[in-house]
Design a protein around this motif. Structure first.
Motif, PDB file in Angstrom:
ATOM      1  N   ARG A  51     -15.169   7.441   6.873  1.00 15.10           N
ATOM      2  CA  ARG A  51     -16.563   7.787   7.136  1.00 15.10           C
ATOM      3  C   ARG A  51     -16.766   7.862   8.643  1.00 15.10           C
ATOM      4  NH1 ARG A  51     -19.653   3.646   5.548  1.00 15.10           N
ATOM      5  NH2 ARG A  51     -21.495   4.929   5.641  1.00 15.10           N
ATOM      6  N   LEU A  52     -17.559   8.810   9.081  1.00 22.65           N
ATOM      7  CA  LEU A  52     -17.786   9.020  10.509  1.00 22.65           C
ATOM      8  C   LEU A  52     -18.352   7.778  11.200  1.00 22.65           C
ATOM      9  CD1 LEU A  52     -17.538  11.005  12.845  1.00 22.65           C
ATOM     10  CD2 LEU A  52     -19.855  11.777  12.320  1.00 22.65           C
ATOM     11  N   PRO A  53     -19.338   7.071  10.604  1.00 19.65           N
ATOM     12  CA  PRO A  53     -19.847   5.867  11.274  1.00 19.65           C
ATOM     13  C   PRO A  53     -18.752   4.818  11.531  1.00 19.65           C
ATOM     14  CG  PRO A  53     -21.346   6.523   9.543  1.00 19.65           C
ATOM     15  CD  PRO A  53     -20.119   7.380   9.400  1.00 19.65           C
ATOM     16  N   SER A  54     -17.814   4.679  10.619  1.00 20.02           N
ATOM     17  CA  SER A  54     -16.720   3.720  10.810  1.00 20.02           C
ATOM     18  C   SER A  54     -15.814   4.144  11.957  1.00 20.02           C
ATOM     19  CB  SER A  54     -15.896   3.584   9.528  1.00 20.02           C
ATOM     20  OG  SER A  54     -16.694   3.068   8.494  1.00 20.02           O
ATOM     21  N   LEU A  55     -15.502   5.444  12.028  1.00 20.73           N
ATOM     22  CA  LEU A  55     -14.656   5.935  13.117  1.00 20.73           C
ATOM     23  C   LEU A  55     -15.327   5.744  14.472  1.00 20.73           C
ATOM     24  CD1 LEU A  55     -13.290   9.248  11.559  1.00 20.73           C
ATOM     25  CD2 LEU A  55     -12.053   7.105  11.931  1.00 20.73           C
ATOM     26  N   ILE A  56     -16.625   6.035  14.527  1.00 16.27           N
ATOM     27  CA  ILE A  56     -17.351   5.867  15.786  1.00 16.27           C
ATOM     28  C   ILE A  56     -17.409   4.392  16.172  1.00 16.27           C
ATOM     29  CG2 ILE A  56     -19.590   6.129  16.936  1.00 16.27           C
ATOM     30  CD1 ILE A  56     -20.016   8.654  15.198  1.00 16.27           C
ATOM     31  N   ALA A  57     -17.625   3.509  15.193  1.00 17.20           N
ATOM     32  CA  ALA A  57     -17.683   2.070  15.486  1.00 17.20           C
ATOM     33  C   ALA A  57     -16.343   1.567  16.026  1.00 17.20           C
ATOM     34  CB  ALA A  57     -18.082   1.288  14.234  1.00 17.20           C
ATOM     35  N   ALA A  74      -6.507   4.845  19.565  1.00 18.34           N
ATOM     36  CA  ALA A  74      -5.595   4.712  18.423  1.00 18.34           C
ATOM     37  C   ALA A  74      -4.723   3.470  18.575  1.00 18.34           C
ATOM     38  CB  ALA A  74      -4.729   5.954  18.297  1.00 18.34           C
ATOM     39  N   ASP A  75      -4.264   3.180  19.801  1.00 17.87           N
ATOM     40  CA  ASP A  75      -3.470   1.970  20.041  1.00 17.87           C
ATOM     41  C   ASP A  75      -4.291   0.722  19.751  1.00 17.87           C
ATOM     42  OD1 ASP A  75      -1.227   3.388  20.748  1.00 17.87           O
ATOM     43  OD2 ASP A  75      -1.555   3.180  22.918  1.00 17.87           O
ATOM     44  N   TRP A  76      -5.551   0.723  20.160  1.00 18.25           N
ATOM     45  CA  TRP A  76      -6.413  -0.425  19.904  1.00 18.25           C
ATOM     46  C   TRP A  76      -6.574  -0.628  18.407  1.00 18.25           C
ATOM     47  CZ3 TRP A  76     -10.841  -1.601  17.323  1.00 18.25           C
ATOM     48  CH2 TRP A  76     -11.438  -2.825  17.622  1.00 18.25           C
ATOM     49  N   ALA A  77      -6.820   0.468  17.683  1.00 14.27           N
ATOM     50  CA  ALA A  77      -7.009   0.374  16.231  1.00 14.27           C
ATOM     51  C   ALA A  77      -5.733  -0.111  15.547  1.00 14.27           C
ATOM     52  CB  ALA A  77      -7.437   1.723  15.670  1.00 14.27           C
ATOM     53  N   ALA A  78      -4.575   0.353  16.029  1.00 17.91           N
ATOM     54  CA  ALA A  78      -3.304  -0.070  15.432  1.00 17.91           C
ATOM     55  C   ALA A  78      -3.030  -1.548  15.695  1.00 17.91           C
ATOM     56  CB  ALA A  78      -2.158   0.779  15.970  1.00 17.91           C
ATOM     57  N   ALA A  79      -3.489  -2.059  16.834  1.00 19.31           N
ATOM     58  CA  ALA A  79      -3.247  -3.460  17.197  1.00 19.31           C
ATOM     59  C   ALA A  79      -4.305  -4.404  16.635  1.00 19.31           C
ATOM     60  CB  ALA A  79      -3.198  -3.606  18.720  1.00 19.31           C
ATOM     61  N   ALA A  80      -5.425  -3.852  16.215  1.00 17.02           N
ATOM     62  CA  ALA A  80      -6.520  -4.695  15.720  1.00 17.02           C
ATOM     63  C   ALA A  80      -6.146  -5.320  14.382  1.00 17.02           C
ATOM     64  CB  ALA A  80      -7.791  -3.868  15.566  1.00 17.02           C
ATOM     65  N   PRO A  81      -6.502  -6.582  14.181  1.00 19.37           N
ATOM     66  CA  PRO A  81      -6.261  -7.202  12.879  1.00 19.37           C
ATOM     67  C   PRO A  81      -7.059  -6.483  11.783  1.00 19.37           C
ATOM     68  CG  PRO A  81      -6.845  -8.853  14.523  1.00 19.37           C
ATOM     69  CD  PRO A  81      -7.074  -7.514  15.148  1.00 19.37           C
ATOM     70  N   GLN A  82      -6.528  -6.467  10.581  1.00 23.30           N
ATOM     71  CA  GLN A  82      -7.187  -5.791   9.461  1.00 23.30           C
ATOM     72  C   GLN A  82      -8.606  -6.311   9.252  1.00 23.30           C
ATOM     73  OE1 GLN A  82      -5.885  -3.172   8.002  1.00 23.30           O
ATOM     74  NE2 GLN A  82      -7.688  -2.877   6.731  1.00 23.30           N
ATOM     75  N   LYS A  83      -8.806  -7.603   9.483  1.00 16.93           N
ATOM     76  CA  LYS A  83     -10.129  -8.210   9.319  1.00 16.93           C
ATOM     77  C   LYS A  83     -11.151  -7.578  10.273  1.00 16.93           C
ATOM     78  CE  LYS A  83     -12.177 -12.823   9.496  1.00 16.93           C
ATOM     79  NZ  LYS A  83     -11.891 -14.243   9.738  1.00 16.93           N
ATOM     80  N   VAL A  84     -10.725  -7.304  11.502  1.00 23.44           N
ATOM     81  CA  VAL A  84     -11.612  -6.685  12.487  1.00 23.44           C
ATOM     82  C   VAL A  84     -11.956  -5.268  12.053  1.00 23.44           C
ATOM     83  CG1 VAL A  84     -11.754  -5.878  14.879  1.00 23.44           C
ATOM     84  CG2 VAL A  84     -10.792  -8.129  14.387  1.00 23.44           C
ATOM     85  N   LEU A  85     -10.954  -4.531  11.583  1.00 18.61           N
ATOM     86  CA  LEU A  85     -11.203  -3.160  11.141  1.00 18.61           C
ATOM     87  C   LEU A  85     -12.101  -3.126   9.904  1.00 18.61           C
ATOM     88  CD1 LEU A  85      -7.663  -1.620  11.632  1.00 18.61           C
ATOM     89  CD2 LEU A  85      -9.671  -1.314  13.084  1.00 18.61           C
ATOM     90  N   GLN A  86     -11.923  -4.076   9.005  1.00 17.59           N
ATOM     91  CA  GLN A  86     -12.750  -4.112   7.804  1.00 17.59           C
ATOM     92  C   GLN A  86     -14.217  -4.309   8.143  1.00 17.59           C
ATOM     93  OE1 GLN A  86     -10.888  -7.102   5.404  1.00 17.59           O
ATOM     94  NE2 GLN A  86      -9.515  -5.638   4.429  1.00 17.59           N
ATOM     95  N   ARG A  87     -14.484  -5.088   9.171  1.00 15.70           N
ATOM     96  CA  ARG A  87     -15.883  -5.283   9.582  1.00 15.70           C
ATOM     97  C   ARG A  87     -16.499  -4.001  10.110  1.00 15.70           C
ATOM     98  NH1 ARG A  87     -14.527 -10.090  13.029  1.00 15.70           N
ATOM     99  NH2 ARG A  87     -13.954 -11.631  11.503  1.00 15.70           N
ATOM    100  N   ARG A  88     -15.655  -3.083  10.544  1.00 13.87           N
ATOM    101  CA  ARG A  88     -16.142  -1.811  11.058  1.00 13.87           C
ATOM    102  C   ARG A  88     -16.115  -0.724   9.998  1.00 13.87           C
ATOM    103  NH1 ARG A  88     -15.404  -5.745  13.787  1.00 13.87           N
ATOM    104  NH2 ARG A  88     -16.248  -5.874  15.848  1.00 13.87           N
ATOM    105  N   GLY A  89     -15.735  -1.072   8.779  1.00  9.77           N
ATOM    106  CA  GLY A  89     -15.778  -0.102   7.693  1.00  9.77           C
ATOM    107  C   GLY A  89     -14.449   0.555   7.362  1.00  9.77           C
ATOM    108  N   ILE A  90     -13.369   0.194   8.053  1.00  3.86           N
ATOM    109  CA  ILE A  90     -12.047   0.745   7.759  1.00  3.86           C
ATOM    110  C   ILE A  90     -11.385  -0.196   6.769  1.00  3.86           C
ATOM    111  CG2 ILE A  90      -9.796   1.414   8.678  1.00  3.86           C
ATOM    112  CD1 ILE A  90     -12.082   3.167   9.712  1.00  3.86           C
TER     113      ILE A  90
END
Length: 97
Positions: A51-57, A74-90
């Motif tokens: 979803r676009l809002p998740s990508l922007i977040a 992309a490097d930040w997203a790859a290094a981010a813990p799954q928990k952090v990404l889940q809070r942003r909608g990924i």
């Protein structure tokens, strides 16, 4: 002896993980995601995975952590813990450029 990381992203993620304001941050993140729903999505419906809002977040968080290019985001997203990404909608795989 292996070289240590010099990335500010790792430091930001560690600080984020230790934050005692996770509940408040979750509330603010959900408010941000609701606000980002108003952004029109110019992409074709076919082939959308995120979803676009998740990508922007995710991009906003990466830029706040010091990312200055699409590859750095992309490097930040790859290094981010799954928990952090889940809070942003990924919820599933990490987006790639």
């Amino acid at each position: 002896m292996p070289a240590g990381t010099v990335s500010p992203i790792d430091l930001c993620l560690d600080q984020l993980a230790r934050s005692s304001r996770v509940v408040v941050d979750d509330m603010r993140m959900s408010e941000l995601l609701v606000a980002l729903e108003e952004v029109p999505d110019p992409r074709a419906r076919r082939g959308r995975r995120y979803r676009l809002p998740s990508l922007i977040a995710v991009a906003l968080c990466a830029v706040a952590a010091g990312a200055r290019s699409f590859y750095a985001i992309a490097d930040w997203a790859a290094a981010a813990p799954q928990k952090v990404l889940q809070r942003r909608g990924i919820r599933f795989r990490v987006p790639r450029p």
